[in-house]
Write a protein that holds these residues in place. Sequence first.
Motif, PDB file in Angstrom:
ATOM      1  N   MET A   1     -44.027 -36.143 -17.106  1.00 40.93           N
ATOM      2  CA  MET A   1     -43.989 -36.822 -18.413  1.00 40.93           C
ATOM      3  C   MET A   1     -43.565 -35.844 -19.512  1.00 40.93           C
ATOM      4  O   MET A   1     -42.758 -36.167 -20.389  1.00 40.93           O
ATOM      5  CB  MET A   1     -45.364 -37.423 -18.725  1.00 40.93           C
ATOM      6  CG  MET A   1     -45.709 -38.615 -17.835  1.00 40.93           C
ATOM      7  SD  MET A   1     -47.467 -39.000 -17.868  1.00 40.93           S
ATOM      8  CE  MET A   1     -47.566 -39.918 -19.404  1.00 40.93           C
ATOM      9  N   ALA A   2     -44.104 -34.626 -19.434  1.00 38.16           N
ATOM     10  CA  ALA A   2     -43.731 -33.609 -20.432  1.00 38.16           C
ATOM     11  C   ALA A   2     -42.247 -33.282 -20.315  1.00 38.16           C
ATOM     12  O   ALA A   2     -41.563 -33.076 -21.326  1.00 38.16           O
ATOM     13  CB  ALA A   2     -44.567 -32.349 -20.229  1.00 38.16           C
ATOM     14  N   ARG A   3     -41.770 -33.241 -19.065  1.00 41.73           N
ATOM     15  CA  ARG A   3     -40.356 -32.921 -18.836  1.00 41.73           C
ATOM     16  C   ARG A   3     -39.461 -33.978 -19.482  1.00 41.73           C
ATOM     17  O   ARG A   3     -38.425 -33.654 -20.064  1.00 41.73           O
ATOM     18  CB  ARG A   3     -40.118 -32.879 -17.322  1.00 41.73           C
ATOM     19  CG  ARG A   3     -38.960 -32.059 -16.907  1.00 41.73           C
ATOM     20  CD  ARG A   3     -39.296 -30.595 -16.956  1.00 41.73           C
ATOM     21  NE  ARG A   3     -38.246 -29.783 -16.365  1.00 41.73           N
ATOM     22  CZ  ARG A   3     -38.310 -28.478 -16.263  1.00 41.73           C
ATOM     23  NH1 ARG A   3     -39.352 -27.826 -16.734  1.00 41.73           N
ATOM     24  NH2 ARG A   3     -37.327 -27.806 -15.721  1.00 41.73           N
ATOM     25  N   THR A   4     -39.868 -35.228 -19.357  1.00 41.07           N
ATOM     26  CA  THR A   4     -39.080 -36.316 -19.952  1.00 41.07           C
ATOM     27  C   THR A   4     -39.028 -36.156 -21.472  1.00 41.07           C
ATOM     28  O   THR A   4     -37.958 -36.255 -22.087  1.00 41.07           O
ATOM     29  CB  THR A   4     -39.707 -37.684 -19.595  1.00 41.07           C
ATOM     30  OG1 THR A   4     -39.839 -37.764 -18.179  1.00 41.07           O
ATOM     31  CG2 THR A   4     -38.874 -38.830 -20.099  1.00 41.07           C
ATOM     32  N   ALA A   5     -40.197 -35.923 -22.069  1.00 50.90           N
ATOM     33  CA  ALA A   5     -40.245 -35.768 -23.530  1.00 50.90           C
ATOM     34  C   ALA A   5     -39.496 -34.507 -23.960  1.00 50.90           C
ATOM     35  O   ALA A   5     -38.821 -34.497 -24.998  1.00 50.90           O
ATOM     36  CB  ALA A   5     -41.693 -35.719 -23.998  1.00 50.90           C
ATOM     37  N   THR A   6     -39.586 -33.454 -23.141  1.00 50.48           N
ATOM     38  CA  THR A   6     -38.895 -32.204 -23.478  1.00 50.48           C
ATOM     39  C   THR A   6     -37.386 -32.409 -23.482  1.00 50.48           C
ATOM     40  O   THR A   6     -36.677 -31.893 -24.350  1.00 50.48           O
ATOM     41  CB  THR A   6     -39.254 -31.086 -22.464  1.00 50.48           C
ATOM     42  OG1 THR A   6     -40.664 -30.905 -22.481  1.00 50.48           O
ATOM     43  CG2 THR A   6     -38.574 -29.775 -22.812  1.00 50.48           C
ATOM     44  N   ARG A   7     -36.925 -33.167 -22.504  1.00 50.34           N
ATOM     45  CA  ARG A   7     -35.482 -33.452 -22.427  1.00 50.34           C
ATOM     46  C   ARG A   7     -35.015 -34.168 -23.702  1.00 50.34           C
ATOM     47  O   ARG A   7     -33.988 -33.825 -24.281  1.00 50.34           O
ATOM     48  CB  ARG A   7     -35.248 -34.325 -21.190  1.00 50.34           C
ATOM     49  CG  ARG A   7     -33.819 -34.599 -20.845  1.00 50.34           C
ATOM     50  CD  ARG A   7     -33.794 -35.433 -19.556  1.00 50.34           C
ATOM     51  NE  ARG A   7     -32.524 -36.113 -19.375  1.00 50.34           N
ATOM     52  CZ  ARG A   7     -31.448 -35.547 -18.832  1.00 50.34           C
ATOM     53  NH1 ARG A   7     -31.496 -34.306 -18.438  1.00 50.34           N
ATOM     54  NH2 ARG A   7     -30.329 -36.228 -18.703  1.00 50.34           N
ATOM     55  N   ARG A   8     -35.811 -35.120 -24.138  1.00 49.53           N
ATOM     56  CA  ARG A   8     -35.464 -35.842 -25.380  1.00 49.53           C
ATOM     57  C   ARG A   8     -35.519 -34.904 -26.584  1.00 49.53           C
ATOM     58  O   ARG A   8     -34.663 -34.950 -27.459  1.00 49.53           O
ATOM     59  CB  ARG A   8     -36.444 -37.006 -25.597  1.00 49.53           C
ATOM     60  CG  ARG A   8     -36.215 -38.162 -24.651  1.00 49.53           C
ATOM     61  CD  ARG A   8     -37.238 -39.249 -24.882  1.00 49.53           C
ATOM     62  NE  ARG A   8     -36.857 -40.451 -24.147  1.00 49.53           N
ATOM     63  CZ  ARG A   8     -36.891 -41.674 -24.648  1.00 49.53           C
ATOM     64  NH1 ARG A   8     -37.311 -41.895 -25.876  1.00 49.53           N
ATOM     65  NH2 ARG A   8     -36.531 -42.715 -23.929  1.00 49.53           N
ATOM     66  N   PHE A   9     -36.559 -34.094 -26.624  1.00 38.77           N
ATOM     67  CA  PHE A   9     -36.703 -33.150 -27.739  1.00 38.77           C
ATOM     68  C   PHE A   9     -35.510 -32.191 -27.776  1.00 38.77           C
ATOM     69  O   PHE A   9     -34.949 -31.927 -28.844  1.00 38.77           O
ATOM     70  CB  PHE A   9     -38.018 -32.373 -27.578  1.00 38.77           C
ATOM     71  CG  PHE A   9     -38.218 -31.293 -28.610  1.00 38.77           C
ATOM     72  CD1 PHE A   9     -38.607 -31.600 -29.901  1.00 38.77           C
ATOM     73  CD2 PHE A   9     -38.010 -29.960 -28.284  1.00 38.77           C
ATOM     74  CE1 PHE A   9     -38.778 -30.600 -30.855  1.00 38.77           C
ATOM     75  CE2 PHE A   9     -38.179 -28.958 -29.227  1.00 38.77           C
ATOM     76  CZ  PHE A   9     -38.571 -29.279 -30.518  1.00 38.77           C
ATOM     77  N   ARG A  10     -35.124 -31.690 -26.604  1.00 41.98           N
ATOM     78  CA  ARG A  10     -34.011 -30.737 -26.535  1.00 41.98           C
ATOM     79  C   ARG A  10     -32.723 -31.366 -27.077  1.00 41.98           C
ATOM     80  O   ARG A  10     -32.021 -30.770 -27.894  1.00 41.98           O
ATOM     81  CB  ARG A  10     -33.796 -30.284 -25.095  1.00 41.98           C
ATOM     82  CG  ARG A  10     -32.585 -29.358 -24.923  1.00 41.98           C
ATOM     83  CD  ARG A  10     -32.385 -28.889 -23.501  1.00 41.98           C
ATOM     84  NE  ARG A  10     -33.550 -28.174 -23.032  1.00 41.98           N
ATOM     85  CZ  ARG A  10     -34.323 -28.549 -22.021  1.00 41.98           C
ATOM     86  NH1 ARG A  10     -34.027 -29.646 -21.343  1.00 41.98           N
ATOM     87  NH2 ARG A  10     -35.382 -27.856 -21.682  1.00 41.98           N
TER      88      ARG A  10
END
Lengths: 227, 159
Positions: free
Chosen positions: A186-195
């Motif tokens: 889940m963090a990876r998904t949000a991180t991808r969006r943040f990036r």
Amino acid sequence: MAKEDLFPATRSTWIGDQLRRDDTGRAEVNRHVMTVYALPLRAYFLGTSERWLGDADDIVQGFFADRLARDDFFAAWQQSGMPLRRWLMNAFCFYLKEQRRRHRRDNRGSALGDDPIAFCGDPDRAIDRAFVASLVQRAMDLTREGCEKDGMDDHWRVFEEHHCRARPYADIATDLGVDAARAAVMARTATRRFRMTLRELLARDSAAAEGGEDIDDQIRALVEALA
Amino acid sequence: MNNSTPNPSGSGAELEAGTITRLFRLGLSGPRRPVDALIDRLGAPDSEAWLERAMERAPRVGEIEPAGAMLRGADADTLSRIKNTGKKLLAEAGTEDHRLTGLALYFFAVVSALAHHDTLICSRTREELHPVLLDLAAVCPARWAELCTKGAANASGAG
């Protein structure tokens, strides 16, 4: 002047595209600039010898009200080829000098000096540090909004708890009733969006098409400025 | 800049300078890995339909249909053969779509072996695979995401 004359079509940047669009695009650009660049300009103002001019927020908002209303303001920026934060800093310097002259005219007893604006420390560095903080803030806001819109509130929560509060995935997972591996994804998904959001916002600072120099190089250079 | 900045999340907390730097570094994309082409494709809105079609078109391994074998967790030898089929497809691909299908077969076979048997069937280390599997899990359709999540957990030793 026609919109296409204000912004040459060969230079495709987010700001250029918005300005060519319509008045909504212009409003969008102004909102972006006021949101992302208020903090750097405020930091700059507080480091200058001109702090006596007034409240930092009022001065910065006064600058935006005056300059962003000018039709050719962004075209002149793009012609300069400078990063937007540097261009705004220069324009802000002129604005501060104008304010100083106006203030001295209004107080007739004072001398009409036009000394350069003094800055305590390195102004470029101060602007860069505040710019990074502002970009991160804005990217977080936009990513959070996007996650909430897509029903991914918990993804955002994992991201924020892990990256801002340094909590391990296992603890966050317990709060959310999922396993730690799921929390990491889940963090990876949000991180991808943040990036993606952060990189897009950073690209808008460049007057060159496609964000100019490599975004990774820009990030590395700014990280050095933070050190 | 002060040492802390108001947190935009509205939680009232403040971001320390160190946190801002860490968050800003998350913007780095790093060198592009071969798997990133697959991750980008799986991140597209039509990824579920694309993956389904890609798996339907993928060469069978003997009589075995790869998608079912990988999701179900066939034996490690079968998964190795699927992985090698993916490698071959990747090497000989005439189109981007075939290349991506080859990548999907390769990585999902590796994921399946890790998820179902906690076994490595490629030369990459678990440490190398862990972030890749997290990235895949973040963009895959549900069934495959579940597989990748389990594979990532085993790769990190948390499974």
